[in-house]
Design a protein around this motif. Structure first.
Motif: not given
Length: 242
Positions: A119-127, A150-164
């Motif tokens: 999930i942190d790798a996906i967060i890196g891809l968001s950057v 839409a991209a900001t919202l979708i990547f926000g979902l992934f960032h949330g899973f990182g927090l979780a």
């Protein structure tokens, strides 16, 4: 949303490149050498020993996690890089907050387990995505422009899973879980506002200088490189750590 021209652009002095590199890589290094910005042992031990409602403690933990989360900060910096109007900044930050709040709360409450490194790798891809978007790469390479909202919202979902995943590392007691999660989320939003305020102050001074557009290209290339570095670190951790 403004972007850099899709042409060759202006010449970027070598010194300017070096200054621009310091911003994202400074954030990355300041996060420490750990493969992921995990849970401090002192915080983890405290949370494991308590049960019931502890709102102040979880507000503090949420704020601390966001302020020290260099991957979240890099993404936010990319999102607001070319935003000038307060209402535009508010809209994009709200979409990001909606995304990460939703998946953070649902992920912890329903104990949705996602590998922290992946999930942190996906967060890196968001950057990486945001830096490429700021550079106008999608228009230049593919002739299309992704929907940035839409991209900001979708990547926000992934960032949330990182927090979780980080919250689940705390082994939070089920007693008082919902109030504590909401308090943690409040802390995350407070930390995000503090970090965003600091970023906007720095960006404000930089934008008023004559070198902003001359160095913006180098800054986004450096941000993209930092994102790829995060991806590489997390994938290495996934392959090495069992």
């Amino acid at each position: 949303m403004a972007r850099l021209p899709t042409g060759n652009g202006a010449f970027v002095p070598y010194a300017g490149v070096l200054r621009a590199l310091l911003i994202p890589f400074g954030l990355l290094v300041s996060g420490g050498v750990a493969l992921a910005h995990g849970v401090a042992e002192g915080d983890k031990g405290y949370i494991q020993e308590i049960s019931g409602v502890h709102l102040v403690s979880f507000v503090y933990l949420g704020a601390k996690h966001m302020v020290t989360g260099y991957d979240h900060l890099l993404f936010l910096a990319g999102v607001i890089f070319f935003l000038y109007r307060v209402k535009d900044i508010g809209l994009y930050v709200s979409l990001f907050a909606l995304g990460h709040s939703t998946t953070m709360l649902l992920g912890v409450y329903y104990e949705i387990g996602i590998n922290a490194y992946l999930i942190d790798a996906i967060i890196g891809l968001s950057v990486v995505y945001k830096a490429l978007d700021n550079l106008g790469a999608f228009q230049r390479w593919f002739g299309v422009q992704p929907n940035t909202k839409a991209a900001t919202l979708i990547f926000g979902l992934f960032h949330g899973f990182g927090l979780a995943t980080k919250i689940q590392d705390y082994d939070v007691a089920r007693d008082g879980l919902v109030p504590n999660l909401l308090a943690f989320n409040v802390g995350v939003e407070l930390g995000q506002l503090l970090a965003l305020g600091a970023i906007l102050i720095v960006m404000g001074f930089w934008r008023r200088s004559g070198g902003f557009f001359r160095h913006a290209y180098a800054a986004n290339v450096a941000m993209m490189a930092a994102g790829f570095t995060l991806v590489g670190m997390q994938l290495t951790g996934f392959l090495v750590v069992k």
